[in-house]
Write a protein that holds these residues in place. Sequence first.
Motif, mmCIF file in Angstrom:
data_model
loop_
_atom_site.group_PDB
_atom_site.id
_atom_site.type_symbol
_atom_site.label_atom_id
_atom_site.label_comp_id
_atom_site.label_asym_id
_atom_site.label_seq_id
_atom_site.Cartn_x
_atom_site.Cartn_y
_atom_site.Cartn_z
ATOM 1 N N PRO A 171 0.823 -1.210 0.000
ATOM 2 C CA PRO A 171 0.000 0.000 0.000
ATOM 3 C C PRO A 171 0.861 1.266 0.000
ATOM 4 N N GLY A 172 0.348 2.316 -0.635
ATOM 5 C CA GLY A 172 1.048 3.592 -0.625
ATOM 6 C C GLY A 172 0.790 4.343 0.671
ATOM 7 N N LEU A 173 -0.270 3.915 1.359
ATOM 8 C CA LEU A 173 -0.659 4.601 2.596
ATOM 9 C C LEU A 173 -1.320 3.587 3.523
ATOM 10 N N ILE A 174 -0.910 3.605 4.790
ATOM 11 C CA ILE A 174 -1.619 2.797 5.794
ATOM 12 C C ILE A 174 -2.176 3.740 6.849
ATOM 13 N N LEU A 175 -3.470 3.650 7.086
ATOM 14 C CA LEU A 175 -4.097 4.441 8.154
ATOM 15 C C LEU A 175 -4.356 3.535 9.339
ATOM 16 N N TYR A 176 -4.028 4.009 10.519
ATOM 17 C CA TYR A 176 -4.298 3.273 11.752
ATOM 18 C C TYR A 176 -5.340 4.053 12.537
ATOM 19 N N VAL A 177 -6.541 3.515 12.606
ATOM 20 C CA VAL A 177 -7.600 4.219 13.324
ATOM 21 C C VAL A 177 -7.627 3.692 14.756
ATOM 22 N N LEU A 180 2.605 6.229 6.544
ATOM 23 C CA LEU A 180 1.928 5.633 7.695
ATOM 24 C C LEU A 180 1.284 6.779 8.474
ATOM 25 N N GLU A 181 0.033 6.632 8.806
ATOM 26 C CA GLU A 181 -0.655 7.726 9.498
ATOM 27 C C GLU A 181 -1.474 7.194 10.652
ATOM 28 N N HIS A 182 -1.330 7.824 11.799
ATOM 29 C CA HIS A 182 -2.170 7.462 12.939
ATOM 30 C C HIS A 182 -3.401 8.363 12.913
ATOM 31 N N VAL A 183 -4.554 7.801 12.627
ATOM 32 C CA VAL A 183 -5.803 8.553 12.633
ATOM 33 C C VAL A 183 -6.368 8.418 14.047
ATOM 34 N N LYS A 184 -6.055 9.393 14.889
ATOM 35 C CA LYS A 184 -6.369 9.234 16.314
ATOM 36 C C LYS A 184 -7.752 9.737 16.682
ATOM 37 N N PHE A 185 -8.264 9.188 17.758
ATOM 38 C CA PHE A 185 -9.563 9.688 18.228
ATOM 39 C C PHE A 185 -9.589 9.726 19.750
ATOM 40 N N GLY A 186 -10.518 10.538 20.278
ATOM 41 C CA GLY A 186 -10.640 10.730 21.722
ATOM 42 C C GLY A 186 -11.530 9.675 22.374
ATOM 43 N N THR A 187 -11.893 9.933 23.621
ATOM 44 C CA THR A 187 -12.635 8.920 24.390
ATOM 45 C C THR A 187 -14.140 9.203 24.377
ATOM 46 N N VAL A 188 -14.896 8.184 24.728
ATOM 47 C CA VAL A 188 -16.325 8.334 24.955
ATOM 48 C C VAL A 188 -16.493 8.404 26.467
ATOM 49 N N ASN A 189 -17.107 9.456 26.942
ATOM 50 C CA ASN A 189 -17.205 9.650 28.383
ATOM 51 C C ASN A 189 -18.620 9.477 28.906
ATOM 52 N N GLY A 190 -18.686 9.216 30.209
ATOM 53 C CA GLY A 190 -19.981 9.164 30.875
ATOM 54 C C GLY A 190 -20.402 10.576 31.263
ATOM 55 N N PRO A 191 -21.584 10.719 31.854
ATOM 56 C CA PRO A 191 -22.077 12.052 32.235
ATOM 57 C C PRO A 191 -21.124 12.768 33.199
ATOM 58 N N ASP A 192 -20.294 12.006 33.911
ATOM 59 C CA ASP A 192 -19.342 12.625 34.842
ATOM 60 C C ASP A 192 -18.090 13.138 34.127
ATOM 61 N N GLY A 193 -18.055 13.005 32.808
ATOM 62 C CA GLY A 193 -16.899 13.505 32.069
ATOM 63 C C GLY A 193 -15.720 12.541 32.072
ATOM 64 N N LYS A 194 -15.863 11.433 32.771
ATOM 65 C CA LYS A 194 -14.781 10.430 32.770
ATOM 66 C C LYS A 194 -15.150 9.307 31.799
ATOM 67 N N ARG A 195 -14.146 8.557 31.393
ATOM 68 C CA ARG A 195 -14.331 7.438 30.477
ATOM 69 C C ARG A 195 -15.593 6.623 30.828
ATOM 70 N N LEU A 196 -16.362 6.296 29.833
ATOM 71 C CA LEU A 196 -17.644 5.619 30.059
ATOM 72 C C LEU A 196 -17.476 4.267 30.758
ATOM 73 N N HIS A 198 -12.018 13.615 3.505
ATOM 74 C CA HIS A 198 -10.895 12.806 3.030
ATOM 75 C C HIS A 198 -9.570 13.383 3.513
ATOM 76 N N ASP A 199 -9.378 14.662 3.301
ATOM 77 C CA ASP A 199 -8.077 15.263 3.615
ATOM 78 C C ASP A 199 -7.799 15.247 5.122
ATOM 79 N N ASP A 200 -8.826 15.465 5.909
ATOM 80 C CA ASP A 200 -8.635 15.463 7.378
ATOM 81 C C ASP A 200 -8.849 14.069 7.968
ATOM 82 N N ARG A 201 -9.179 13.087 7.141
ATOM 83 C CA ARG A 201 -9.550 11.747 7.658
ATOM 84 C C ARG A 201 -10.617 11.929 8.729
ATOM 85 N N ALA A 202 -11.638 12.727 8.416
ATOM 86 C CA ALA A 202 -12.592 13.135 9.447
ATOM 87 C C ALA A 202 -14.025 13.131 8.926
#
Length: 587
Positions: free
Chosen positions: A341-347, A374-390, A521-525
């Motif tokens: 591959p010319g590009l590998i995305l890691y989600v 090689l690109e790390h397509v990073k993402f944040g967390t899903v939180n509970g109502p208390d703002g901490k990780r679900l 596409h450009d932002d992987r978003a």
Amino acid sequence: MTRLADQLSALLGDAFAAMELDPALGRVSESDRPDLAPYQCNGALAAAKQAGKPPRAIADGVKAHLAATAPDLDIEIAGPGFLNITPSQQLYSARARVISADERTGAGQVETPLKVMIDFGGPNVAKPMHVGHLRSSVIGDSLQRLMRFLGHEVTSDIHLGDWGLQMGQLITELEDEQPDLPYFDEAFTGPYPADAPVTIEDLARLYPQASAKGKEDPARQERSRKATAELQAGRAGYRALLKHFINVSIAALKEDFSALGVHFDLWKGESDVNDLIPGLVEDFKARGVAELSDGAWIVRVAREDDKKELAPLILVSSQGSALYATTDLATIQDRRDTINPGLILYVVDLGQSDHFEQVFRAAVKAGLASEGGLEHVKFGTVNGPDGKRLRTRSGGTFRLADLIEEARERARARLAEAGLGETLDADALEDVARKVANAAIKFADLQNYRTTNYIFEMDRFVSFEGKTGPYLLYQAVRIKSLLRKAAGEGLEPGEISVSAPEEAALVRRLDGFHGALMRAHDDRAPNHICEHVYGLSQAFSSFYAACPILPEKDEAVRRSRLALAALTLKQLELGLSLIGVEAPEQM
Ligand code: ARG
């Protein structure tokens, strides 16, 4: 296939050129002040410095030139020299007809298609999936759909976590429960039984059992570690067990993912590259990419201009085992040799940023990949109502399957309220509930820019009002029922001809599809796709409120509006399909 803003840019560019100015100054964009005009060009202000003339004079010149050459535009000059541009109804109509005749409703393709590999999902064998895996799956699946649609040659790989300590934990725990199985007998010469000695329920029970014991008892944990090392070194009975564990897990995962509408081309895992590791390690040593440090083989990846110190990558631990980064490097080599591959995305979640930075730098250093490949397509967390990780009510990690079931439960209740149960049979109703639940979960996730953490609020996600997946399905269903009704009355869509401002606004939205896809596409978003389909639905609502269709007396107007509705539906469903969402016929 020229988009309105591009058509306008070309016309204004000519006007600037006619005044011996750079045509690029004529770039037109959607206006910040749609109350004044839908499009604007600020080139006269930028040109003033170059030309040594007041911007207003340049704007006057552009306007005069366009009055003669482009009667389809209405130009107003505002403030010091902003050009406010309103296209004529003819221009809108012509553009709408082109979009309407296009299978892709105006979406183009990338200029340079690549072979793209997308590594996402990443569940671990025997461990339940949690919401982090959900985000990876939903974002990764949308990216694979989008990139394929835009012309890339995409291969997706689930990259199962099947090579860590959890395998040794499972093996030893199973040995304690069923010591007589042939897998534990080193003298056994095979063949091993073809049927798995465990079910997915067994795996779900064995792993936490072993994990809890290991936490309390270091000797127990050491046994798991030893079994893992023996497995990795090739002990036949353990390898045979591993195969069973993986197969049993994959069968269950396939069910979960297919219910979610998520597809993977490859179901490979960390264990698939095990045989490549010794060669890779030798090569890294021989070429001086890896060096010995305190008994471990490491790859130094820190750079002088790093803001934060990046630890070396550990290729082989001091106990002689290959680690997570080692399997990732071997997987890069495998992908290069099989697919190239010319590009590998890691989600993968952004908690693993350092890991990927280490792996990418080491891969480039070793010549396994090129910079930017090689690109790390990073993402944040899903939180509970208390703002901490679900977490679940009892404090555990949230299981994906429970979450999906909860969404379906709510969808069923909502559909029952709407009285749909009376018109559909049980299977059809369940299918609608599945579509609504998937739309709720996926849209709630994807509408946020991926690195943004969001709070999980099931009630809001399944609501039919507001910026939600079910709202969008509802809009699509509304248009479908309108079209059915029209067809029932023998009405056919006709040639589009724009007259009302709400029609022009809808055409502008339709025309923005390509731009939104390219941003995604450009932002992987994929959130840009969500914005687009939501804006399109809103533009449709305003249009539908202002421009009656079935009651309209003028035949040509009615048929034009019907065509606009059909076109909106087509683009809406296409956009939704790119975020993995499917609209039912009724709801
Ligand atoms: N199994 C890993 C986890 O649960 C995710 C795998 C991500 N992909 C990769 N190539 N490392 O954290």
